[in-house]
Design an enzyme around this catalytic site. Sequence first.
Site, PDB file in Angstrom:
ATOM      1  N   SER A 106     108.195  22.642-154.927  1.00  0.00           N
ATOM      2  CA  SER A 106     107.302  22.417-156.063  1.00  0.00           C
ATOM      3  C   SER A 106     107.693  21.132-156.789  1.00  0.00           C
ATOM      4  CB  SER A 106     107.377  23.598-157.035  1.00  0.00           C
ATOM      5  OG  SER A 106     108.636  23.624-157.685  1.00  0.00           O
TER       6      SER A 106
ATOM      7  N   GLU B  41      97.916  23.309-158.362  1.00  0.00           N
ATOM      8  CA  GLU B  41      98.203  23.707-156.980  1.00  0.00           C
ATOM      9  C   GLU B  41      98.412  25.227-156.946  1.00  0.00           C
ATOM     10  OE1 GLU B  41     100.973  22.253-153.286  1.00  0.00           O
ATOM     11  OE2 GLU B  41     101.954  22.585-155.209  1.00  0.00           O
TER      12      GLU B  41
ATOM     13  N   PHE C 108     109.985  27.668-147.993  1.00  0.00           N
ATOM     14  CA  PHE C 108     109.681  28.838-147.175  1.00  0.00           C
ATOM     15  C   PHE C 108     108.540  28.594-146.202  1.00  0.00           C
ATOM     16  CE2 PHE C 108     106.519  29.330-150.544  1.00  0.00           C
ATOM     17  CZ  PHE C 108     105.400  29.730-149.842  1.00  0.00           C
TER      18      PHE C 108
ATOM     19  N   CYS D 122     101.428  21.777-148.399  1.00  0.00           N
ATOM     20  CA  CYS D 122     101.115  20.693-149.328  1.00  0.00           C
ATOM     21  C   CYS D 122      99.980  19.808-148.833  1.00  0.00           C
ATOM     22  CB  CYS D 122     102.355  19.843-149.594  1.00  0.00           C
ATOM     23  SG  CYS D 122     102.993  19.003-148.142  1.00  0.00           S
TER      24      CYS D 122
ATOM     25  N   LYS E 297     120.358  24.102-146.876  1.00  0.00           N
ATOM     26  CA  LYS E 297     120.135  25.226-147.783  1.00  0.00           C
ATOM     27  C   LYS E 297     118.687  25.679-147.588  1.00  0.00           C
ATOM     28  CE  LYS E 297     118.704  26.777-151.081  1.00  0.00           C
ATOM     29  NZ  LYS E 297     117.780  27.963-151.222  1.00  0.00           N
TER      30      LYS E 297
END
Length: 427
Positions: free
Chosen positions: A232, A382, A155, A287, A179
């Site tokens: 993730s 994180e 996202f 990230c 996707k």
Amino acid sequence: MQTVLPKEVLTCHNMICGEWVQGELGSFDVISPYHAQKIGVATLPSKNQIDQALEFAHKAQKNWGKTPIKERSQVLYNFRNILIRDLDSIAHLKSAECGKTFGEARAGLMKGLEVLEFALSLQNLDLGGKLEGARGVSCEYRREPLGVVANITPFNFPGMVPMWTIPICLALGNAYVWKPSDKTPLTALKIANALVEAGLPRGLFTVLHGGIESVHAIIDHPQVKAIGFVGSTKVAQAVYQRGTHLGKRVLALGGAKNHIVLLPDANLELSGLGISDSFTGCAGQRCMAASVLLAVGNVEPHIQKIIERASSLKLGSEMGALITQTQKDFLIGAIERIEKAGAKILLDGRRLQVPQGYENGYWLGPTIIDQVFPGSEAASVELFGPILSIVRCKDLSEAMKIENSVEYGNACSVFTSSGALADRVVR
């Protein structure tokens, strides 16, 4: 420029066999983090629809792979011009659905365009050759398209991350299956339409929405030869294991907990600006955000500069929103747990002013937490938000020991005026 939110709800179906097709398994709402209101609806494809799309993509790729790369590149050149023409409108939509500022959304697209421009140069690279092995014996090698390539994107960069792969896959003769995140399907609508307008043949670009069921159907399909993923670490590992178990090529990128080493001789203004912008950019939802500050020795003036810069940011125009209320609740809970564990809050983002008209949005201001211990939640998990954890270090050796003990490996930065110390950190 301020983000312009859509005035009407957009509908986003699935691009199957070159057409927008309504999914057979219902729909889901797209909620803007800015005001928590519905801005779109996307429909969910069935397993049969996914299989149909991938079989059609496989057939379309056969002809595309035989098309000269110069002709494929012409389609991508048209695609580039359309994206530049529609840059601002796409950036506004990206911003609205993922919570970025308009400037961040636009910059992400510009980074994607850099990859597209690189892909246009691939026609000039060595794509094969012939070597003489012995008298009357030669060895020839050719670079051939893989076939159908799938990408599962996050996202937080709904335009940039897919653009890492779309141009290169298509330029080299592959079909592409996308996707997108179920939080940000609307950007895919814009990019897919741009490719159609650019003249890309039907079936070479497929968009399939959904969650884990769609992901499994795509990975498992025999015509999909390679898979890309960004998200993730837990999901990255699952995608990698599932895809490689089937003998497919997989590139799966996971999470991070990046460190900044701050030394007392660092430039005051530069370090204050750079460190602040690193953990607050994209509301910390990237990230490459540097979320742990390894403060070596007496760096109090530098920390004050970081606080000044971070506290001056205006939500909405200079820092974006979090993706969901769930993520906001998680971060507030994490801040409370970290504080109870003995850390000291220097800047509390829970108390910053929310922009007028966006009071119901998912906002959390920059948060700076001092006296964090290595190995604690604040230093090792994180969190994916605008939170900077400060770990105090007596010297550089202690800082590097902490840095090299973490399980993440995305990045480490150093702020110093000494080239020798910087080189030591690098080594």
